[in-house]
Motif scaffolding. Structure first.
Motif, PDB file in Angstrom:
ATOM      1  N   LEU A 162       0.861  -0.983  -0.049  1.00  0.00           N
ATOM      2  CA  LEU A 162      -0.022   0.174  -0.429  1.00  0.00           C
ATOM      3  C   LEU A 162       0.853   1.508   0.391  1.00  0.00           C
ATOM      4  N   ALA A 163       0.364   1.854  -1.359  1.00  0.00           N
ATOM      5  CA  ALA A 163       1.099   3.229  -1.283  1.00  0.00           C
ATOM      6  C   ALA A 163       0.508   4.384  -0.512  1.00  0.00           C
ATOM      7  N   THR A 164       1.337   5.312  -0.158  1.00  0.00           N
ATOM      8  CA  THR A 164       0.795   6.874  -0.063  1.00  0.00           C
ATOM      9  C   THR A 164       1.460   7.535  -0.103  1.00  0.00           C
ATOM     10  N   GLY A 165       0.877   9.037   0.015  1.00  0.00           N
ATOM     11  CA  GLY A 165       1.997  10.556  -0.916  1.00  0.00           C
ATOM     12  C   GLY A 165       2.202  10.614   0.890  1.00  0.00           C
ATOM     13  N   HIS A 166       2.942  10.728   1.663  1.00  0.00           N
ATOM     14  CA  HIS A 166       3.035  10.893   2.983  1.00  0.00           C
ATOM     15  C   HIS A 166       4.841  11.376   2.838  1.00  0.00           C
ATOM     16  N   TYR A 167       4.944  12.282   3.282  1.00  0.00           N
ATOM     17  CA  TYR A 167       6.423  12.247   2.984  1.00  0.00           C
ATOM     18  C   TYR A 167       6.861  12.065   4.618  1.00  0.00           C
ATOM     19  N   VAL A 168       7.900  10.249   4.423  1.00  0.00           N
ATOM     20  CA  VAL A 168       8.232  10.400   5.466  1.00  0.00           C
ATOM     21  C   VAL A 168       9.222   9.334   4.762  1.00  0.00           C
ATOM     22  N   GLN A 169      10.241   8.637   4.832  1.00  0.00           N
ATOM     23  CA  GLN A 169      10.871   7.584   4.175  1.00  0.00           C
ATOM     24  C   GLN A 169      10.776   6.366   5.054  1.00  0.00           C
ATOM     25  N   ARG A 170      10.657   5.214   4.702  1.00  0.00           N
ATOM     26  CA  ARG A 170      11.094   4.117   4.822  1.00  0.00           C
ATOM     27  C   ARG A 170      11.924   3.355   4.468  1.00  0.00           C
ATOM     28  N   LYS A 171      13.014   2.658   5.606  1.00  0.00           N
ATOM     29  CA  LYS A 171      14.367   2.291   4.479  1.00  0.00           C
ATOM     30  C   LYS A 171      14.923   0.590   4.982  1.00  0.00           C
ATOM     31  N   GLU A 172      15.275   0.304   4.860  1.00  0.00           N
ATOM     32  CA  GLU A 172      15.659  -1.216   5.088  1.00  0.00           C
ATOM     33  C   GLU A 172      16.499  -1.399   6.003  1.00  0.00           C
ATOM     34  N   HIS A 232      11.750   6.929   8.785  1.00  0.00           N
ATOM     35  CA  HIS A 232      12.861   7.881   9.177  1.00  0.00           C
ATOM     36  C   HIS A 232      12.185   9.394   8.962  1.00  0.00           C
ATOM     37  N   ARG A 233      12.689  10.557   8.659  1.00  0.00           N
ATOM     38  CA  ARG A 233      12.187  11.653   8.489  1.00  0.00           C
ATOM     39  C   ARG A 233      12.223  11.623   7.715  1.00  0.00           C
ATOM     40  N   ALA A 234      11.336  12.914   6.796  1.00  0.00           N
ATOM     41  CA  ALA A 234      11.558  12.741   5.369  1.00  0.00           C
ATOM     42  C   ALA A 234      12.700  14.001   5.204  1.00  0.00           C
ATOM     43  N   VAL A 235      13.118  13.535   3.920  1.00  0.00           N
ATOM     44  CA  VAL A 235      14.567  14.324   3.461  1.00  0.00           C
ATOM     45  C   VAL A 235      13.728  15.884   3.549  1.00  0.00           C
ATOM     46  N   ASP A 236      13.102  16.364   2.788  1.00  0.00           N
ATOM     47  CA  ASP A 236      13.007  17.663   3.580  1.00  0.00           C
ATOM     48  C   ASP A 236      12.018  17.731   4.252  1.00  0.00           C
ATOM     49  N   ARG A 237      12.452  18.583   5.264  1.00  0.00           N
ATOM     50  CA  ARG A 237      12.350  18.273   7.167  1.00  0.00           C
ATOM     51  C   ARG A 237      10.719  19.012   6.732  1.00  0.00           C
ATOM     52  N   SER A 238      10.568  20.301   5.847  1.00  0.00           N
ATOM     53  CA  SER A 238       9.259  21.503   5.890  1.00  0.00           C
ATOM     54  C   SER A 238       8.282  20.557   5.999  1.00  0.00           C
ATOM     55  N   ARG A 239       8.366  19.465   5.342  1.00  0.00           N
ATOM     56  CA  ARG A 239       7.185  18.235   5.023  1.00  0.00           C
ATOM     57  C   ARG A 239       7.476  17.448   5.629  1.00  0.00           C
ATOM     58  N   ASP A 240       8.101  16.741   6.672  1.00  0.00           N
ATOM     59  CA  ASP A 240       8.373  15.835   7.238  1.00  0.00           C
ATOM     60  C   ASP A 240       6.627  15.579   8.144  1.00  0.00           C
ATOM     61  N   GLN A 241       6.102  14.521   7.772  1.00  0.00           N
ATOM     62  CA  GLN A 241       5.090  13.737   8.224  1.00  0.00           C
ATOM     63  C   GLN A 241       5.136  12.202   9.056  1.00  0.00           C
ATOM     64  N   SER A 242       6.143  12.462  10.041  1.00  0.00           N
ATOM     65  CA  SER A 242       6.875  11.045  10.303  1.00  0.00           C
ATOM     66  C   SER A 242       6.044  10.847  11.831  1.00  0.00           C
ATOM     67  N   TYR A 243       5.996  12.350  12.457  1.00  0.00           N
ATOM     68  CA  TYR A 243       4.985  13.151  13.903  1.00  0.00           C
ATOM     69  C   TYR A 243       3.723  11.607  13.294  1.00  0.00           C
ATOM     70  N   PHE A 244       2.953  12.219  12.661  1.00  0.00           N
ATOM     71  CA  PHE A 244       1.711  11.938  12.235  1.00  0.00           C
ATOM     72  C   PHE A 244       1.579  10.386  11.986  1.00  0.00           C
ATOM     73  N   LEU A 245       2.898   9.665  12.084  1.00  0.00           N
ATOM     74  CA  LEU A 245       2.387   7.820  11.587  1.00  0.00           C
ATOM     75  C   LEU A 245       3.671   7.214  12.646  1.00  0.00           C
ATOM     76  N   PHE A 246       3.436   7.950  13.794  1.00  0.00           N
ATOM     77  CA  PHE A 246       4.377   6.956  14.665  1.00  0.00           C
ATOM     78  C   PHE A 246       3.502   5.830  15.364  1.00  0.00           C
TER      79      PHE A 246
END
Length: 383
Positions: free
Chosen positions: A133-143, A151-165
C-alpha cells in the motif's frame, strides 16, 4: 523515486495507492504507474457525502473524490471509492469529541492513519492481492538490519513522521512512501510533467471533518448538551472570569482568554473537566520535564534498565525534537512509559503525541497522558 525493495519486476508487482485527490497522492500513483507497477487507486469516503461537497481545503471531501477519479482516468488505472464512513465515525470522530470534553487536545489525523488507513485500508489492499500500500506521506521507509525502519523525510519542512508514529512494524513492512526523498517543489513539478488535473490544487489545511478550523463547533454538534460553562481561575483558585466550555481552550494558550494578569500575560496551565475549570498562570507555571505516555508503539529498540533510553522527543507537530530519556513504566507493560526531559518544556498538552527519534529514525511514540515538573529549580532558571 528510490527502489521500493521488491524482489520481482514492477510489472509483476501490484500496488494499491491511497488517493485522497490531492497532489501528493496523485503524484505517487503517477510515479508508480510510470515505473511499470500495476497500480490500483482507492479513495475513501470518510463522512457524509452531502456535507463533504461543501467542504473546501481539506482531504476526503466530495470534490477530492472526483479529483482522485479524474487523476486515475488520466493515468489509465483502476479506481475505487470505498465507503468507510461508519468506521471513520467510530474510530476517529467520536474519540475526537470525547477527547476534547476530557480536557485533551487530540490529533485525529494520527488516529485516522492508525485505524482507518493503515489498518482497514491496508487489509483491503491485502485482500486485493497487492504487494504493498503506497501513500503520499512525506516520510522515508528504509531497510535496516531488523527489517523496515521509518525515517524522517528528506524535506524536513514537509516531514510527516510525527503523524505516523502509531504505524506498527507489520504495517510498515507492507507500506511504501515514494515521496519521502523529494522536496515539495519537485512533487509539484512532477504533477506538471504528468499533466495531472490537480497539478495546481492547493494543499489541504484543515482536519477533514472540521469546517474552518472550528473544533468547538464540531464537538458541540457531536455531543449536544455536553459542553458546560465554568470558571477561569488562577493557580490559587481565585476566580478571574467565566468561560463557555473547556473545549475552547488548550494547554499553553495565551490569546482569547478575555482576562489580564497584573504581573504579566497569563496562559492556560491545565484544564479540569471534572470541575469545568480553566486554570491559568504565568508562563513559568507551564514548565514540565516529566511526560507520561500511554499506548506506546515501538518501531526500534525498546527502553530497558534503570537508566532508560536516550532519545530526541517531539511533543508537538510543529516543534523541533528535544533531548530526553524514555523509561518503561513497568517491565511487563511496554505500552506505558515516561519521558524525562533534559530541560523543562512549555505547553505540553495531554492528548498530543510524544514521538521518539534517534537522528532521523523514528523509534516509536505514544499519546501524552499527563505531565509533571520534577526539577523545579531548573524551571526557575529557564523562566
Amino acid at each position: 523515486m528510490k527502489t521500493l525493495g521488491f524482489d520481482k519486476a514492477p510489472g509483476d508487482t501490484r500496488i494499491v495507492v491511497a488517493m485522497s485527490g490531492g497532489v501528493d497522492s496523485s503524484v505517487t500513483a503517477a510515479l508508480l504507474h510510470e515505473a511499470g507497477y500495476e497500480v490500483i487507486g482507492i479513495t475513501l469516503q470518510l463522512y457524509d457525502h452531502g456535507m463533504a461537497v461543501e467542504r473546501k481545503g481539506a482531504c476526503c471531501a466530495g470534490q477530492d473524490i472526483y479529483d482522485a477519479r479524474q487523476v486515475a482516468d488520466s493515468l489509465g488505472i483502476p479506481h475505487y471509492v470505498l465507503d468507510y464512513e461508519s468506521r471513520f465515525r467510530q474510530s476517529v470522530i467520536d474519540e475526537f469529541a470525547d477527547s476534547y470534553l476530557n480536557g485533551e487536545t487530540p490529533i485525529p489525523c494520527v488516529r485516522c492513519n492508525q485505524t482507518v488507513k493503515f489498518r482497514d485500508l491496508l487489509q483491503t489492499a491485502s485482500d486485493l492481492g497487492a504487494d504493498a500500500l503506497a501513500t503520499g506521506h512525506y516520510v522515508q521507509r528504509k531497510e535496516g538490519d531488523g527489517g523496515a525502519e521509518m525515517h524522517r523525510a528528506v524535506d524536513r519542512s514537509r516531514d510527516q513522521s510525527y503523524f505516523l508514529f502509531a504505524t506498527t512494524q507489520e504495517q510498515l513492512d507492507f507500506l511504501r512512501f515514494p515521496l519521502g526523498d523529494l522536496p515539495k517543489s519537485e512533487t509539484r513539478a512532477l504533477a506538471e510533467r504528468f499533466s495531472l488535473p490537480v497539478a495546481e490544487k492547493p494543499d489541504s489545511q484543515d482536519i477533514c471533518f472540521v469546517p474552518n478550523g472550528s473544533y468547538a463547533r464540531v464537538v458541540e454538534k457531536l455531543r449536544p448538551g455536553s459542553v458546560e460553562s465554568g470558571e477561569i481561575v488562577d493557580l490559587d483558585g481565585q476566580v478571574l472570569g467565566q468561560h463557555n466550555g473547556i473545549i475552547h481552550y488548550t494547554v499553553g494558550q495565551r490569546r482569547g482568554l478575555g482576562i489580564g494578569g497584573a504581573e504579566g500575560p497569563l496562559y492556560v496551565v491545565r484544564l479540569e473537566p471534572e470541575t469545568h475549570r480553566v486554570v491559568v498562570g504565568p508562563k513559568a507555571a507551564l514548565a514540565r520535564d516529566l511526560v507520561r505516555v500511554r499506548e506506546a508503539n515501538w518501531l526500534g529498540p525498546i527502553p530497558s534498565g534503570n537508566e532508560g533510553m536516550p532519545v530526541e522527543v517531539k511533543l508537538r507537530s510543529a516543534q523541533e525534537p528535544v533531548q530526553g530519556r524514555v523509561h518503561l513504566s513497568g517491565t511487563e507493560d511496554k505500552a506505558r512509559c515516561e519521558v524525562w526531559l533534559d530541560s523543562p518544556q512549555y505547553g505540553v498538552s495531554p492528548g498530543q503525541a510524544a514521538v521518539f527519534y534517534r537522528g532521523d529514525r523514528v523509534l516509536g511514540g505514544g499519546w501524552i497522558d499527563a505531565t509533571e515538573l520534577r526539577n523545579v529549580e531548573a524551571a526557575r532558571q529557564v523562566a
